[in-house]
Motif scaffolding. Structure first.
Motif, PDB file in Angstrom:
ATOM      1  N   GLN A 249     -12.986 -13.545 -33.680  1.00 48.08           N
ATOM      2  CA  GLN A 249     -13.641 -14.348 -32.658  1.00 48.08           C
ATOM      3  C   GLN A 249     -13.801 -13.558 -31.379  1.00 48.08           C
ATOM      4  OE1 GLN A 249     -11.710 -18.108 -31.946  1.00 48.08           O
ATOM      5  NE2 GLN A 249     -11.576 -18.638 -34.115  1.00 48.08           N
TER       6      GLN A 249
ATOM      7  N   GLU B   9     -12.097 -15.932 -25.504  1.00 45.54           N
ATOM      8  CA  GLU B   9     -12.634 -17.100 -24.811  1.00 45.54           C
ATOM      9  C   GLU B   9     -13.460 -16.755 -23.574  1.00 45.54           C
ATOM     10  OE1 GLU B   9     -12.743 -20.299 -25.525  1.00 45.54           O
ATOM     11  OE2 GLU B   9     -11.805 -19.916 -27.462  1.00 45.54           O
TER      12      GLU B   9
ATOM     13  N   GLU C 155     -19.085 -26.415 -26.718  1.00 45.18           N
ATOM     14  CA  GLU C 155     -18.189 -26.041 -27.812  1.00 45.18           C
ATOM     15  C   GLU C 155     -18.774 -26.405 -29.168  1.00 45.18           C
ATOM     16  OE1 GLU C 155     -13.600 -26.927 -29.316  1.00 45.18           O
ATOM     17  OE2 GLU C 155     -14.250 -27.528 -27.302  1.00 45.18           O
TER      18      GLU C 155
ATOM     19  N   GLY D 136     -21.003 -24.043 -31.361  1.00 49.33           N
ATOM     20  CA  GLY D 136     -20.399 -23.074 -32.264  1.00 49.33           C
ATOM     21  C   GLY D 136     -20.572 -21.621 -31.894  1.00 49.33           C
TER      22      GLY D 136
ATOM     23  N   ARG E 244     -18.670 -19.923 -29.950  1.00 48.49           N
ATOM     24  CA  ARG E 244     -17.318 -19.375 -29.973  1.00 48.49           C
ATOM     25  C   ARG E 244     -17.116 -18.245 -28.974  1.00 48.49           C
ATOM     26  NH1 ARG E 244     -16.085 -18.375 -36.268  1.00 48.49           N
ATOM     27  NH2 ARG E 244     -13.973 -18.070 -35.477  1.00 48.49           N
TER      28      ARG E 244
END
Length: 291
Positions: free
Chosen positions: A136, A139, A260, A263, A265
């Motif tokens: 991923q 954030e 969010e 998707g 991410r």
């Protein structure tokens, strides 16, 4: 045997994960031909020096699944190990690929993205052990930059939608008799859609038409405006009469590409531009917008 908790182990493991997990469509969609997409990667420690997903000249057939998809997990997967790295260069390209024989141009580039390698306690996709692993964008996405450029010929949108819808309708005993979709530019920040369709189920036939304007802001917020539907079929028109309240509620609804549920991410999208002429084209920048 479960895959090694070492993640990433090497470039081959990353390529295997891309093929088994990242290129697996959702349960509602069946895709044939994804195995022909070329994937290459280079790894240096926990840094992804390069990742190229090249779908050029790949032919993919899409359809909706005939059966109900397996419900998604209702709880977050349990992380048993994580490590950080940087994705120096990621590119997803298709110049073009063909979806149901329709050419689609794709060029997505991402560089200097902070990433997290995750190992879960159990697979997140039923029957796919490699889905214990994940990759991923971190954030905050600090320092990341990139771009996206997608385009399709406007005349190809209707046959593409038909190719996806018709198998599912046929399995339900329905036949799509007509589908026409017109997409046009409507100001600098929107497109206008006009659609007409007709379907038959056994001895019953129905037709309907709809128009709407979709506004697209530079920060990736889509807004539905001027939604109107109607039908020359008395039964269909009667049903639409009772649906008017829901249609009014839909008008003005927004969808944020950076939310969010979209998707992405951790990837932020900005500088969005959508144009509709001979081609429908979406261009945008990735990463945090300059303040």
């Amino acid at each position: 045997m479960n895959p090694s908790p070492e993640w990433p182990r090497d470039a081959d493991a990353v390529v295997d994960w891309i093929r088994a997990v990242a290129l697996t469509p959702g349960g509602e969609v069946v895709a044939a031909g994804l195995e022909r997409i070329r994937v290459t990667a280079a790894l240096l420690g926990n840094d992804l020096e390069s990742l190229v997903i090249d779908a050029t000249d790949t032919a993919v057939d899409l359809r909706f699944a005939d059966h109900a998809p397996v419900p998604a997990p209702t709880t977050e997967p349990v992380v048993v190990h994580s490590s950080s790295g940087v994705a120096r260069s990621i590119r997803v390209t298709a110049q073009p690929m063909r979806i149901s024989d329709i050419p689609l141009l794709i060029d997505v580039r991402l560089s200097d993205a902070p990433i997290t390698w995750l190992v879960y306690a159990s697979p997140t996709l039923p029957g796919i052990e490699r889905s214990r692993h994940d990759l991923q964008v971190a954030e905050d996405g600090t320092g990341m930059r990139g771009s996206v450029d997608l385009s399709i010929r406007t005349a190809d949108i209707t046959p593409l939608i038909r190719s996806v819808l018709e198998p599912g309708l046929a399995s339900a005993g329905m036949r799509l008799r007509r589908l026409d979709l017109d997409v046009r530019q409507d100001g600098a920040d929107g497109i206008r859609l006009r659609a007409r369709g007709a379907a038959r189920w056994k001895l019953l036939s129905a037709s309907a038409h709809a128009t709407a304007r979709v506004g697209i802001s530079s920060d990736g917020v889509l807004t539905l405006r001027d939604l109107r539907v109607g039908s020359g079929n008395p039964v269909m028109a009667f049903g639409l009469f009772f649906a008017r309240r829901h249609l009014r509620d839909a008008t003005g609804k927004t969808f944020d590409l950076n939310a969010e549920e979209a998707g992405l991410r951790g990837v932020r999208i900005h500088g969005v531009q959508v144009t509709a002429g001979a081609d429908v084209r979406l261009r945008a920048r990735l990463g945090r917008a300059s303040s």
